[in-house]
Design an enzyme around this catalytic site. Structure first.
Site, short mmCIF file in Angstrom:
data_model
loop_
_atom_site.label_atom_id
_atom_site.label_comp_id
_atom_site.label_asym_id
_atom_site.label_seq_id
_atom_site.Cartn_x
_atom_site.Cartn_y
_atom_site.Cartn_z
N TYR A 54 0.85 -1.19 0.00
CA TYR A 54 0.00 0.00 0.00
C TYR A 54 0.88 1.23 0.00
CZ TYR A 54 -4.90 0.86 -0.02
OH TYR A 54 -6.16 1.12 -0.44
N GLU A 56 -0.04 5.33 -0.71
CA GLU A 56 -0.71 6.50 -1.27
C GLU A 56 0.32 7.61 -1.44
OE1 GLU A 56 -3.80 7.24 1.54
OE2 GLU A 56 -5.13 5.73 0.66
N ASP A 200 -6.54 11.88 -26.25
CA ASP A 200 -6.76 10.56 -25.64
C ASP A 200 -6.16 9.54 -26.60
OD1 ASP A 200 -7.58 8.11 -24.82
OD2 ASP A 200 -9.65 8.69 -24.38
N THR A 226 -3.97 4.31 -22.25
CA THR A 226 -3.95 3.04 -21.51
C THR A 226 -2.65 2.34 -21.87
OG1 THR A 226 -5.21 2.03 -23.29
CG2 THR A 226 -6.43 2.67 -21.32
N LYS A 229 -3.07 -1.93 -24.60
CA LYS A 229 -3.56 -2.21 -25.96
C LYS A 229 -2.34 -2.51 -26.84
CE LYS A 229 -7.89 0.32 -25.39
NZ LYS A 229 -7.83 1.24 -24.23
N ARG A 235 -2.50 -3.91 -17.45
CA ARG A 235 -3.71 -3.10 -17.60
C ARG A 235 -3.63 -1.84 -16.77
NH1 ARG A 235 -7.20 -6.00 -20.50
NH2 ARG A 235 -8.65 -4.25 -20.44
#
Ligand code: DSN
Length: 423
Positions: A54, A56, A200, A226, A229, A235
């Site tokens: 974890y 942040e 984008d 992303t 692809k 991902r």
């Protein structure tokens, strides 16, 4: 100690499903334009112990201890992304492309602001203003689309609409458009009306990484993407920007729209960015486009209309009405899947049918190119698709097509036979 047994020992139900999916992916031809086969290295990194951590915040500025190594993996991914795309700033934390867009919009805009984006039914994306997405409900999105004659983006309409409505941002990008984007013209229009320009690049960032398409970072204020692809990574999402937006973007991603980042996915992104820096990846990116152009040409020669007249990238949109007025995208996609060719139905511009039925199909070549297929295989694949669609009522023909698909996939497997997860 944690349970050291493998998934097949602990949970045969899940293990069987993993094997079934592995077989499905290997035993068919994968033509979904937004999919690919990630390398073993990417999958190892994204399935690594970083999933346990974890953290942040950002490297050197965390809200948790024990981030010495996590900071290094995130910084590595950031540095590689900046180098790969000549970007002043990179944020590698977005969990997805949609979240990258949401964070980018809210970094520099306020709810209710006017934005322009390509309409979903002309090839845009849900997050470019569709009324069923946060984008269309939280912002005043105005759509632009294709010129009905040329089926390329109607830049006169973009300019006219921008002058009339003075948007705060113009979003450039697509999920189903096959022609070049005129970044210089979009930049000129954005500058004229005082709008920010966001590209984008989710669909084509891999082709940019492989230097097969121009770099939108040379024109845009912000680029979202992303990583799974054509780029072939784990991902997730990515935001690149000029330095002046860096703080606002980082703040919008965390704590604005996300909590802790997913460091296993960030490790996979770092590996993929490294892979993209190789000459082999550049060859791969160029081959994706060459394959798409050969496949489009074969389908056109067989009487299937390609929207926009062809392709400059990794995808094409097919107007099935050119073969048969009655044939829907839904029916065509199902029949093709049954013979082992997997793709998705897709609305074509001004489609009279619903988005669930459609009159079109979308095809992309990143996955088959990863498998090593080249122009000769694209011609063969095009013939198999045409035979399936034109002789879909003839069981013997469908059997022959399925055999042809089996031959192709046997000759061009995505992974070696002993790849983990295969049996
Ligand atoms: N809409 C997805 C696709 O293009 O398949 C990506 O977000």
């Amino acid at each position: 100690m944690t349970d050291p047994r493998s998934v097949s020992e602990v949970d045969p139900t899940v293990a069987d499903l993993i094997v079934a999916e592995s077989n499905r992916q290997r035993q068919g031809i994968q033509l979904i334009a937004s999919e690919n086969f990630a390398s073993r290295a990417v999958m190892e990194a994204s399935g690594s112990v970083f999933t346990n951590k974890y953290a942040e915040g950002y490297p050197g500025r965390r809200y948790y201890e024990g981030c010495q190594v996590t900071d290094q993996i995130e910084q590595l991914a950031i540095d590689r992304a900046k180098e790969l795309f000549s970007a002043e700033h990179a944020n590698v934390q977005p969990h997805s492309g949609s979240q990258a867009n949401m964070a980018a919009y809210f970094a520099v805009l306020e709810a209710g602001d006017t934005i322009m984006g390509m309409s979903l039914d002309h090839g845009g994306h849900l997050t470019h203003g569709s009324h069923v997405s946060f984008s269309g409900t939280l912002f005043n999105f105005l759509s632009y689309g294709l010129d009905p004659e040329t089926e390329t983006i109607d830049m006169d309409h973009v300019r006219q609409q921008a002058r009339e409505h003075s948007p705060k941002m113009i979003v450039v990008g697509y999920s189903a458009y096959s022609r070049h984007l005129d970044y210089a013209a979009f930049r000129e229009i954005a500058d004229e009306v005082g709008a920010l320009m966001l590209v984008d690049a989710a669909h084509f960032i891999g082709l940019v990484a492989g230097k097969a398409l121009p770099n939108p970072m040379d024109f845009a204020d912000i680029v979202t993407a992303t990583t799974h692809k054509a780029l072939r990574g784990s991902r997730g999402g990515l935001i690149l920007s000029r330095e002046e937006y860096a703080k606002a973007i980082d703040k919008a991603v965390f704590p604005g729209y996300q909590g802790g980042a997913i460091f296993s996915q960030i490790a996979g992104k770092a590996v993929a960015f490294g892979e993209c820096m190789t000459p082999e990846y550049q060859e791969y990116a160029a081959q994706i486009i060459a394959n798409a152009q050969t496949l489009a040409g074969t389908l056109q020669a067989g009487g299937l209309r390609v929207v926009s007249g062809g392709t400059d990238n990794h995808l094409m949109l097919l107007d099935l009405r050119s073969l048969d007025e009655e044939l829907t995208g839904k029916e065509a996609a199902v029949i093709l899947d049954e013979v082992g060719i997997t793709l998705n139905r897709n609305a074509i511009p001004n489609d009279p049918r619903s988005p669930f039925v459609t009159s079109g199909l979308r095809i992309g070549t990143p996955s088959v190119t990863t498998c090593g297929m080249r122009e000769g295989e694209m011609e063969r694949l095009g013939e198999l698709i045409l035979r399936t669609l034109t002789q879909r009522d003839e069981a013997a023909v469908l059997k022959e097509v399925a055999d042809g698909v089996a031959e192709l996939v046997a000759a061009f497997p995505p992974y070696p036979a002993d790849f983990p997860g295969h049996v």
